[in-house]
Design an enzyme around this catalytic site. Structure first.
Site, PDB file in Angstrom:
ATOM      1  N   HIS A  21      18.174   5.673  -0.696  1.00 33.21           N
ATOM      2  CA  HIS A  21      19.040   5.872  -1.871  1.00 33.21           C
ATOM      3  C   HIS A  21      19.718   4.674  -2.319  1.00 33.21           C
ATOM      4  O   HIS A  21      20.082   4.055  -1.363  1.00 33.21           O
ATOM      5  CB  HIS A  21      19.164   6.744  -2.342  1.00 33.21           C
ATOM      6  CG  HIS A  21      20.026   7.719  -1.996  1.00 33.21           C
ATOM      7  ND1 HIS A  21      21.361   7.033  -1.707  1.00 33.21           N
ATOM      8  CD2 HIS A  21      20.187   8.502  -0.922  1.00 33.21           C
ATOM      9  CE1 HIS A  21      22.574   7.800  -0.750  1.00 33.21           C
ATOM     10  NE2 HIS A  21      22.221   8.898  -0.264  1.00 33.21           N
ATOM     11  N   HIS A  24      22.704   4.078   0.174  1.00 33.28           N
ATOM     12  CA  HIS A  24      22.400   3.363   1.048  1.00 33.28           C
ATOM     13  C   HIS A  24      22.022   1.360   0.265  1.00 33.28           C
ATOM     14  O   HIS A  24      23.489   0.494   0.926  1.00 33.28           O
ATOM     15  CB  HIS A  24      21.515   3.978   1.499  1.00 33.28           C
ATOM     16  CG  HIS A  24      21.058   4.289   2.314  1.00 33.28           C
ATOM     17  ND1 HIS A  24      20.535   5.267   1.743  1.00 33.28           N
ATOM     18  CD2 HIS A  24      22.028   5.368   2.966  1.00 33.28           C
ATOM     19  CE1 HIS A  24      20.401   6.793   2.138  1.00 33.28           C
ATOM     20  NE2 HIS A  24      21.589   7.101   2.714  1.00 33.28           N
ATOM     21  N   CYS A 130      27.334  20.054  13.507  1.00 28.83           N
ATOM     22  CA  CYS A 130      27.320  20.160  12.516  1.00 28.83           C
ATOM     23  C   CYS A 130      25.930  18.968  12.378  1.00 28.83           C
ATOM     24  O   CYS A 130      26.334  17.346  12.901  1.00 28.83           O
ATOM     25  CB  CYS A 130      27.917  20.016  10.482  1.00 28.83           C
ATOM     26  SG  CYS A 130      26.526  19.635   9.158  1.00 28.83           S
ATOM     27  N   CYS A 133      25.495  16.731   9.946  1.00 32.42           N
ATOM     28  CA  CYS A 133      26.859  14.890   9.954  1.00 32.42           C
ATOM     29  C   CYS A 133      26.490  14.227  11.464  1.00 32.42           C
ATOM     30  O   CYS A 133      27.469  13.247  11.540  1.00 32.42           O
ATOM     31  CB  CYS A 133      28.162  15.521   9.920  1.00 32.42           C
ATOM     32  SG  CYS A 133      28.500  16.562   8.248  1.00 32.42           S
ATOM     33  N   CYS A 156      28.660  24.075   7.003  1.00 31.34           N
ATOM     34  CA  CYS A 156      29.284  22.055   6.931  1.00 31.34           C
ATOM     35  C   CYS A 156      29.672  22.188   5.567  1.00 31.34           C
ATOM     36  O   CYS A 156      29.508  23.003   4.600  1.00 31.34           O
ATOM     37  CB  CYS A 156      28.636  21.573   7.733  1.00 31.34           C
ATOM     38  SG  CYS A 156      29.016  19.405   6.552  1.00 31.34           S
ATOM     39  N   HIS A 159      27.833  19.772   3.666  1.00 36.25           N
ATOM     40  CA  HIS A 159      25.978  19.772   4.097  1.00 36.25           C
ATOM     41  C   HIS A 159      26.174  21.399   3.718  1.00 36.25           C
ATOM     42  O   HIS A 159      24.355  21.265   3.486  1.00 36.25           O
ATOM     43  CB  HIS A 159      25.146  19.437   5.478  1.00 36.25           C
ATOM     44  CG  HIS A 159      25.261  17.844   6.308  1.00 36.25           C
ATOM     45  ND1 HIS A 159      26.397  17.263   6.615  1.00 36.25           N
ATOM     46  CD2 HIS A 159      24.343  16.986   4.883  1.00 36.25           C
ATOM     47  CE1 HIS A 159      25.672  15.440   6.535  1.00 36.25           C
ATOM     48  NE2 HIS A 159      24.565  15.829   5.879  1.00 36.25           N
ATOM     49  N   LYS A 306      29.318  13.348  -4.939  1.00 39.98           N
ATOM     50  CA  LYS A 306      28.547  12.387  -4.000  1.00 39.98           C
ATOM     51  C   LYS A 306      27.637  12.752  -4.190  1.00 39.98           C
ATOM     52  O   LYS A 306      26.419  13.174  -3.778  1.00 39.98           O
ATOM     53  CB  LYS A 306      29.175  12.245  -2.849  1.00 39.98           C
ATOM     54  CG  LYS A 306      28.813  11.473  -1.446  1.00 39.98           C
ATOM     55  CD  LYS A 306      28.946  11.324  -0.469  1.00 39.98           C
ATOM     56  CE  LYS A 306      27.895  10.542   0.714  1.00 39.98           C
ATOM     57  NZ  LYS A 306      27.850  10.765   1.847  1.00 39.98           N
ATOM     58  N   LYS A 309      21.554  12.976  -1.353  1.00 41.70           N
ATOM     59  CA  LYS A 309      19.530  13.750  -0.980  1.00 41.70           C
ATOM     60  C   LYS A 309      19.616  15.199  -0.371  1.00 41.70           C
ATOM     61  O   LYS A 309      19.006  15.436  -1.158  1.00 41.70           O
ATOM     62  CB  LYS A 309      18.579  12.423  -0.046  1.00 41.70           C
ATOM     63  CG  LYS A 309      18.027  11.524  -0.403  1.00 41.70           C
ATOM     64  CD  LYS A 309      16.862  11.733  -1.194  1.00 41.70           C
ATOM     65  CE  LYS A 309      15.640  11.329  -0.793  1.00 41.70           C
ATOM     66  NZ  LYS A 309      14.144  10.674  -0.917  1.00 41.70           N
TER      67      LYS A 309
HETATM   68  N1  MSP Z   1      24.094   6.576  10.664  1.00 39.31           N
HETATM   69  C1  MSP Z   1      25.500   6.690   9.966  1.00 39.31           C
HETATM   70  C2  MSP Z   1      26.078   5.606  10.662  1.00 39.31           C
HETATM   71  C3  MSP Z   1      26.111   5.379  11.586  1.00 39.31           C
HETATM   72  S1  MSP Z   1      27.273   3.206  11.857  1.00 39.31           S
HETATM   73  C4  MSP Z   1      27.678   3.537  13.734  1.00 39.31           C
HETATM   74  C5  MSP Z   1      24.859   7.263   8.890  1.00 39.31           C
HETATM   75  N2  MSP Z   1      24.013   6.930   7.774  1.00 39.31           N
HETATM   76  S2  MSP Z   1      23.811   7.645   6.378  1.00 39.31           S
HETATM   77  O1  MSP Z   1      22.310   7.245   6.512  1.00 39.31           O
HETATM   78  O2  MSP Z   1      24.515   8.906   6.405  1.00 39.31           O
HETATM   79  O3  MSP Z   1      24.759   6.331   5.919  1.00 39.31           O
HETATM   80  C6  MSP Z   1      25.960   6.540   5.098  1.00 39.31           C
HETATM   81  C7  MSP Z   1      26.382   5.346   4.156  1.00 39.31           C
HETATM   82  O4  MSP Z   1      25.567   5.432   2.974  1.00 39.31           O
HETATM   83  C8  MSP Z   1      27.329   5.266   3.731  1.00 39.31           C
HETATM   84  O5  MSP Z   1      28.683   5.230   4.811  1.00 39.31           O
HETATM   85  C9  MSP Z   1      27.387   4.516   2.906  1.00 39.31           C
HETATM   86  O6  MSP Z   1      27.687   3.457   3.199  1.00 39.31           O
HETATM   87  C10 MSP Z   1      26.179   4.834   2.301  1.00 39.31           C
HETATM   88  N3  MSP Z   1      26.507   6.213   1.255  1.00 39.31           N
HETATM   89  C11 MSP Z   1      25.262   6.493   1.530  1.00 39.31           C
HETATM   90  N4  MSP Z   1      26.139   7.818  -0.042  1.00 39.31           N
HETATM   91  C12 MSP Z   1      26.758   6.491  -0.825  1.00 39.31           C
HETATM   92  C13 MSP Z   1      27.068   7.022  -1.746  1.00 39.31           C
HETATM   93  N5  MSP Z   1      26.244   8.250  -2.553  1.00 39.31           N
HETATM   94  N6  MSP Z   1      27.646   6.002  -2.408  1.00 39.31           N
HETATM   95  C14 MSP Z   1      27.931   5.022  -1.664  1.00 39.31           C
HETATM   96  N7  MSP Z   1      27.766   5.174  -0.603  1.00 39.31           N
HETATM   97  C15 MSP Z   1      26.436   5.958  -0.245  1.00 39.31           C
HETATM   98  O7  MSP Z   1      26.209   7.893   8.049  1.00 39.31           O
END
Ligand code: MSP
Length: 548
Positions: A21, A24, A130, A133, A156, A159, A306, A309
């Site tokens: 989304h 990311h 969790c 997480c 959690c 979530h 925040k 999904k």
């Molecule tokens: N797989 C772990 C990270 C491992 S790194 C060794 C993870 N993945 S995740 O798919 O959940 O991605 C999290 C990251 O996506 C956040 O740290 C951020 O960089 C980005 N974001 C996810 N949602 C977001 C927002 N709503 N706003 C900004 N960034 C966001 O955690």
């Protein structure tokens, strides 16, 4: 910025349980802008991104979709995550998957070293976990659900799903040994964790005491096996963090590893703790350098929360790029949100800024200047002569903007860099209004002055193309070609720190025509394009359904 320094920047690796989304994409674009800026500053730049594919979350998603975790990961990577990088124009140098053989090999080398050196022991884990997480939880990370399917259950806080109660024999990492060393690191390198708000939170957390960390699981097998004990797989975070070194040759290619490491770690603030506590402790145990910096950026908020999904507020990047284009997507998120703070996304704000800043401010400036050079000078960039104060003021603005933007990028203040660059857009638009080249064109005695005015605007645009190329690469490149600047070399080869030096565009260069860089988008309602309006309505309905 000194030339030739190593600049290795990594994004988090993303879970493949779902499609990407805009949250990311936000992290990807920010890392890409920084990498492109450093590349064009002569730094030995490397941008790494990738996917996090092991663990229970992915396993369960695969099972729920009647497939194997590997097949699921392959599908998501090929159909969603790699195409995302293309869709938002990310210039990554590598893409690591935690299912890559190179990752598995190096993870095992790392673990064996820590085991041999006495940093890993076998113990009993009793506590909460969790899966959303992929994190071990303390009681105060949980709440009792008040209503709905999980009423009365411990869920959690992030979530809102029930947590697991684990009672397993696991391997532990002696993280508690590193509490003081981490605090010393934070004290001696105040910019190790940025921004300040994230640094304070993490220092508080570490001061309150570090426990040893369970780093293996034995109740499922979707992961990398512990090298000395086949019954266990490595805890997904412990393994995932290692991607930053396994991708650059840790344990297998010393030359590449020495050339790149240490990295700048760009992460969302939600996972700053993993990167600023567990990760440096792991590296210290392995006698490796800690990262240069851990920067925890803010969240994109939708309806004040925040965007995610799992809460059904996720917006796909395509919903935006289909209507506004890739460059507008990149520009909007980098300019509208102070990098490091949270930022609310709204279609109205996106549309308003698109029209004011990109269509009317920058795009229109480019079109007018190119059109006037075509009309008044047969498409050849005129020479300048006899600069007056107004011209010199533009030169000073361009020079200052370059310096300020470069210093802002050094501090990761991407929005400030853009604000500095935008001062040039505004100055040039104001200059054209005051100098009235169309009036000069009617008076033959003003021919030289007209040349100076149009050279000044074209040379200003030359600098803008260079300064904006990390943020809006496609549009900047179109402008570069339209200015006839390709004789200076490719745009991506232009030095950013040198962009403010006046007089680079060669008189006589042949300008081309240019289609509007950011065409106006007709909309049914003021400010909101049709596709965007529909998407916003759908997102609002989904959010309402969740909160109802
Ligand atoms: N797989 C772990 C990270 C491992 S790194 C060794 C993870 N993945 S995740 O798919 O959940 O991605 C999290 C990251 O996506 C956040 O740290 C951020 O960089 C980005 N974001 C996810 N949602 C977001 C927002 N709503 N706003 C900004 N960034 C966001 O955690």
């Amino acid at each position: 910025m000194a030339a030739g320094n190593s600049f290795y920047i990594a994004t988090p690796i993303f879970y493949v349980n779902d499609v990407p989304h805009i949250g990311h994409a936000y992290t990807e674009v920010a890392a890409d802008v920084l990498a492109r800026w450093h590349r064009q500053s002569g730094d030995d730049t490397w941008l790494l991104t990738g996917t996090d594919e092991h663990g229970q979350k992915i396993l369960r998603t695969a099972v729920a979709n009647d497939t194997t975790p590997q097949a699921w990961a392959d599908k998501l990577v090929n159909e969603s995550w790699l195409p995302l990088l293309d869709a938002i124009n990310i210039s990554n140098d590598d893409f690591i998957r935690t299912t890559d053989a190179r990752h598995e090999t190096a993870v095992k080398i790392f673990l064996q070293k820590l085991y041999d050196d006495g940093f890993i022991y076998s113990g009993e884990y009793e506590g909460y976990y969790c899966v959303g997480c992929e994190e071990y939880k303390q009681l105060d990370d949980l709440v009792e659900s008040a209503s709905g399917d999980y009423a009365g259950k411990l869920v959690c806080k992030i979530h809102s799903i029930p947590i697991e109660v684990l009672n397993e024999r696991n391997y532990f990492f002696r993280m508690s040994d590193f509490q003081q060393k981490l605090l010393d690191l934070y004290e001696s390198r105040p910019d190790f964790i940025q921004p300040e708000s994230v640094r304070n939170e993490i220092m508080q957390f570490v001061k309150s005491g570090l426990k040893d960390l369970s780093i293996s699981r034995s109740s499922f097998d979707w992961g990398i096996k512990i090298p000395w004990d086949d019954d266990h797989v490595v805890y997904v975070w412990f393994e995932a963090l290692l991607n930053y070194i396994t991708a650059i040759g840790y344990g297998t290619d010393n030359e590449q590893f020495r050339r790149r490491w240490p990295a700048v770690q760009l992460v969302g603030k939600d996972i700053a703790r993993f990167h600023a506590v567990i990760w440096p402790a792991m590296l210290m145990a392995a006698e490796l350098e800690v990262p240069k910096k851990v920067f925890g950026h803010g969240w994109l908020l939708v309806g004040g929360e925040k965007m995610s999904k799992s809460k059904l507020t996720g917006i796909a990047p395509k919903q935006i790029t289909d209507t506004f284009g890739v460059d507008a997507f990149r520009y909007y998120f980098m300019s509208a949100i102070s990098f490091g703070s949270d930022g609310s996304f709204s279609w109205e704000d996106l549309s308003a800024r698109y029209h004011a800043e990109l269509a009317n401010g920058f795009g229109n400036l480019a079109s007018r200047v190119i059109a006037m050079i075509n009309r008044y000078f047969d498409g050849a960039v005129p020479a300048a002569s006899g600069y007056i104060a107004a011209d010199l003021a533009i030169q000073a603005t361009v020079f200052d903007a370059t310096l300020q933007a470069d210093t802002a990028i050094e501090r990761f203040a991407i929005h400030e860099a853009l604000a500095s660059i935008w001062a040039v857009v505004e100055a040039l638009n104001g200059y054209i209004t005051v100098q009235e080249p169309w009036a000069l064109s009617k008076d033959d005695t003003q021919r030289e002055r007209l040349g100076t005015v149009l050279y000044t605007t074209a040379e200003g645009l030359r600098a803008l193309a260079v300064l904006l190329s990390p943020v809006i690469p496609e549009s900047a490149d179109k402008l570069w070609a339209a200015l006839g600047a390709t004789g200076l070399g490719a745009l991506t080869e232009q030095s950013i720190p040198d962009a403010g030096r006046w007089g680079q565009l060669l008189p006589g260069s042949a300008v081309q025509t240019i289609a509007p860089l950011f065409p106006r988008i007709e909309s049914p309602e003021p400010g909101v394009p049709a596709a965007a309006a529909a998407a916003a309505a759908a997102a609002a309905a989904a959010a309402a359904a969740v909160t109802a």
